[in-house]
Motif scaffolding. Structure first.
Motif, PDB file in Angstrom:
ATOM      1  N   GLY A  17      76.682  16.600  32.975  1.00  0.00           N
ATOM      2  CA  GLY A  17      76.129  17.629  32.104  1.00  0.00           C
ATOM      3  C   GLY A  17      76.343  17.354  30.626  1.00  0.00           C
ATOM      4  O   GLY A  17      76.613  16.227  30.198  1.00  0.00           O
ATOM      5  N   PHE A  18      76.248  18.388  29.829  1.00  0.00           N
ATOM      6  CA  PHE A  18      76.444  18.352  28.387  1.00  0.00           C
ATOM      7  C   PHE A  18      77.927  18.120  28.120  1.00  0.00           C
ATOM      8  O   PHE A  18      78.784  18.836  28.634  1.00  0.00           O
ATOM      9  N   THR A  19      78.265  17.113  27.322  1.00  0.00           N
ATOM     10  CA  THR A  19      79.650  16.701  27.124  1.00  0.00           C
ATOM     11  C   THR A  19      80.179  17.084  25.747  1.00  0.00           C
ATOM     12  O   THR A  19      79.422  17.502  24.861  1.00  0.00           O
ATOM     13  N   LEU A  20      81.482  16.900  25.562  1.00  0.00           N
ATOM     14  CA  LEU A  20      82.088  17.142  24.257  1.00  0.00           C
ATOM     15  C   LEU A  20      81.488  16.226  23.204  1.00  0.00           C
ATOM     16  O   LEU A  20      81.242  16.645  22.066  1.00  0.00           O
ATOM     17  N   GLU A  21      81.250  14.986  23.563  1.00  0.00           N
ATOM     18  CA  GLU A  21      80.634  14.054  22.614  1.00  0.00           C
ATOM     19  C   GLU A  21      79.238  14.540  22.207  1.00  0.00           C
ATOM     20  O   GLU A  21      78.847  14.453  21.033  1.00  0.00           O
ATOM     21  N   ASP A  22      78.498  15.056  23.186  1.00  0.00           N
ATOM     22  CA  ASP A  22      77.183  15.623  22.881  1.00  0.00           C
ATOM     23  C   ASP A  22      77.322  16.809  21.924  1.00  0.00           C
ATOM     24  O   ASP A  22      76.547  16.946  20.969  1.00  0.00           O
ATOM     25  N   ALA A  59      68.035  18.072  22.156  1.00  0.00           N
ATOM     26  CA  ALA A  59      68.442  19.007  21.100  1.00  0.00           C
ATOM     27  C   ALA A  59      67.259  19.479  20.261  1.00  0.00           C
ATOM     28  O   ALA A  59      67.417  20.363  19.412  1.00  0.00           O
ATOM     29  N   ARG A  60      66.101  18.912  20.492  1.00  0.00           N
ATOM     30  CA  ARG A  60      64.930  19.227  19.667  1.00  0.00           C
ATOM     31  C   ARG A  60      64.559  20.707  19.749  1.00  0.00           C
ATOM     32  O   ARG A  60      64.198  21.329  18.746  1.00  0.00           O
ATOM     33  N   PHE A  61      64.628  21.289  20.961  1.00  0.00           N
ATOM     34  CA  PHE A  61      64.255  22.694  21.117  1.00  0.00           C
ATOM     35  C   PHE A  61      65.169  23.587  20.277  1.00  0.00           C
ATOM     36  O   PHE A  61      64.692  24.455  19.534  1.00  0.00           O
ATOM     37  N   LEU A  62      66.478  23.393  20.362  1.00  0.00           N
ATOM     38  CA  LEU A  62      67.413  24.162  19.555  1.00  0.00           C
ATOM     39  C   LEU A  62      67.137  24.008  18.071  1.00  0.00           C
ATOM     40  O   LEU A  62      67.099  24.994  17.317  1.00  0.00           O
ATOM     41  N   ARG A  63      66.929  22.788  17.621  1.00  0.00           N
ATOM     42  CA  ARG A  63      66.728  22.556  16.191  1.00  0.00           C
ATOM     43  C   ARG A  63      65.413  23.163  15.706  1.00  0.00           C
ATOM     44  O   ARG A  63      65.330  23.672  14.580  1.00  0.00           O
ATOM     45  N   VAL A 117      82.416  17.931  11.838  1.00  0.00           N
ATOM     46  CA  VAL A 117      81.668  18.748  10.873  1.00  0.00           C
ATOM     47  C   VAL A 117      82.613  19.542   9.988  1.00  0.00           C
ATOM     48  O   VAL A 117      83.773  19.778  10.334  1.00  0.00           O
ATOM     49  N   SER A 118      82.069  19.999   8.861  1.00  0.00           N
ATOM     50  CA  SER A 118      82.831  20.862   7.955  1.00  0.00           C
ATOM     51  C   SER A 118      82.319  22.292   7.975  1.00  0.00           C
ATOM     52  O   SER A 118      82.922  23.179   7.355  1.00  0.00           O
ATOM     53  N   VAL A 119      81.210  22.544   8.656  1.00  0.00           N
ATOM     54  CA  VAL A 119      80.634  23.879   8.739  1.00  0.00           C
ATOM     55  C   VAL A 119      81.645  24.824   9.396  1.00  0.00           C
ATOM     56  O   VAL A 119      82.446  24.404  10.226  1.00  0.00           O
ATOM     57  N   LYS A 140      76.760  18.101  14.339  1.00  0.00           N
ATOM     58  CA  LYS A 140      76.418  17.344  13.126  1.00  0.00           C
ATOM     59  C   LYS A 140      74.983  17.605  12.710  1.00  0.00           C
ATOM     60  O   LYS A 140      74.679  17.816  11.532  1.00  0.00           O
ATOM     61  N   TRP A 141      74.062  17.586  13.686  1.00  0.00           N
ATOM     62  CA  TRP A 141      72.657  17.843  13.365  1.00  0.00           C
ATOM     63  C   TRP A 141      72.455  19.262  12.832  1.00  0.00           C
ATOM     64  O   TRP A 141      71.707  19.468  11.874  1.00  0.00           O
ATOM     65  N   LEU A 142      73.131  20.220  13.436  1.00  0.00           N
ATOM     66  CA  LEU A 142      73.008  21.598  12.979  1.00  0.00           C
ATOM     67  C   LEU A 142      73.540  21.755  11.566  1.00  0.00           C
ATOM     68  O   LEU A 142      72.980  22.492  10.747  1.00  0.00           O
TER      69      LEU A 142
END
Length: 427
Positions: free
Chosen positions: A231-236, A198-202, A294-296, A242-244
């Protein structure tokens, strides 16, 4: 009685969207060899804005001229097309409608007619009819260059008068490739753990926020899952959301799938198998889980067709915005009609775009038939966008000619790609 869908939405950055409808991104592919927006973009988005939208997301605008999602994409690398961008943005603002630029890099999902050696986190080739070349694994310099390009494009979008930007982190494009362990086999700080992937996105988000300021909407389009084993999961997705949120994102649009699993077009496999229940909101079940994390503000796109389901998503599931795409290609006034109580259902019959009813059999599992069906559906709606960009109204009736739309896609992609290469050689 006034619908909840007509109520404004306040974003964390302080900007207010006038209602709960967002036009989700659809690739327009309307540019000429110069990769600049044209009057066609302004005409099309002006038509949609008049239909009552709260915010419009553009089709994916490329950050790097060398790598496109398809020929005909808008590319923004510098100020050279600022005037055309400003005209596009201005035409898209009617009665308080906002226009946000979706910023994207295709990564390995770059057609071979554009580049035979696209970039990706790792050299994992996309196996679809030989339409995509083997990617080159990105170097540290490639990564830093891409991050800077996202930020530069966002900065120019703001300067041109766009009201916000959306980072495309879904559907198997570059950021999605970094997030997925299938396409990200790196062993450095950008690979391995989810935090690293996720580092690249962040970093892209941080670079954009640094140049546009704190009061300019910055959104992300994120897969709820890749729907591929390993692959990328719902948990991911919940954790990345949350990080975003911690980083300060203004809105997360949830979708899903990649070119290999095109759930963002047809829904998930579970929904495709469910023949007894009307499918609406492909990703709503997944969005409920992200909402718990998240609340966003969250926008969900894919499958919404009735006002009842849209209102329930907001009042019962805590979804903040309803994303619409294909319905707006045949019913550009759908939002205004829903809010005025004129219509309840905006469904359309897509059976005429399914070759599975012919020689392949009604329940075909042929990968070729599925590919043709998917592409033909996308291209039918692309044709409606082309009509509206010329000032014409959509042709709402469907034709039993899936093959025709598939061939139109191949012709558009190939001929525009060749034309673009010749134009650059002459310049």
């Amino acid at each position: 009685m006034t619908s909840i869908l007509s109520q404004p939405l306040d974003l964390p950055c302080g900007v207010q969207v006038k209602n709960r409808f967002g036009k989700s991104a659809m690739t327009e592919a309307m540019c000429g060899p110069d990769d600049d927006p044209t009057q066609a973009h302004a005409t099309l988005y002006n038509r949609w804005a008049k239909g009552g939208m709260g915010v419009q997301l553009t089709g994916n605008v490329m950050v790097d001229r060398r790598y496109l999602e398809r020929p005909g994409n808008v590319v923004v690398e510098d100020n050279s097309n600022l005037s055309a961008l400003s005209a596009w943005a201005e035409a898209s603002k009617v009665d308080g409608c906002q226009i946000w630029m979706q910023i994207s890099h295709p990564g390995r999902q770059c057609p071979i007619v554009v580049n035979t050696r696209p970039l990706s986190p790792s050299a994992e080739k996309l196996q679809i009819l030989g339409l995509f070349g083997k990617p080159r694994a990105m170097t540290d310099d490639d990564i830093e260059d891409a991050i800077a390009r996202y930020a530069k494009t966002a900065q120019i979008a703001q300067k041109a008068g766009f009201d916000g930007v959306q980072i495309h982190g879904a559907h198997g494009y570059l950021i999605s490739q970094f997030l997925s362990p299938i396409t990200n086999q790196r062993s450095d700080e950008f690979g391995g753990s989810l935090e690293n992937r996720a580092r690249f996105l962040r970093r892209v988000y941080a670079a954009i926020r640094a140049v546009v300021g704190t009061d300019f909407p910055v959104a992300v389009k994120l897969n709820s899952a890749d729907f591929q084993k390993g692959g990328f999961t719902l948990e991911d997705s919940c954790q990345v959301a949350k990080w975003l949120q911690e980083d300060g994102i203004d809105l997360i649009e949830l979708s899903g799938g990649t070119y290999e699993k095109m759930s963002f077009v047809n829904g998930t496999e579970d929904e495709q198998r469910d023949s007894t229940k009307r499918r609406e909101a492909y990703f709503l079940d997944y969005a409920r889980e992200v909402r718990k994390a998240v609340s966003v503000p969250i926008m969900v796109t894919g499958g919404f067709r009735t006002r009842t389901a849209m209102e329930a998503a907001v009042t019962e599931d805590g979804i903040d915005m309803i994303g619409l795409a294909r319905p707006l290609c045949v019913l550009p006034d759908a939002v205004a009609d829903i809010l005025a109580g004129k219509v309840e259902d905006i469904s359309s019959d897509e059976s005429g775009l399914n070759i599975g009813r012919g020689r392949f059999g009604a329940n075909t599992k042929s990968w070729l038939a599925n590919l043709v069906n998917t592409v033909s559906q996308v291209e039918f709606y692309a044709w409606q966008m082309t009509r509206m960009s010329r000032g014409q109204e959509p042709q709402s009736e469907l034709r039993n000619n899936a093959t025709l739309y598939f061939l139109w896609y191949l012709n558009r992609t190939t001929m525009r790609g060749i034309g673009r290469k010749f134009a650059k050689r002459r310049s």
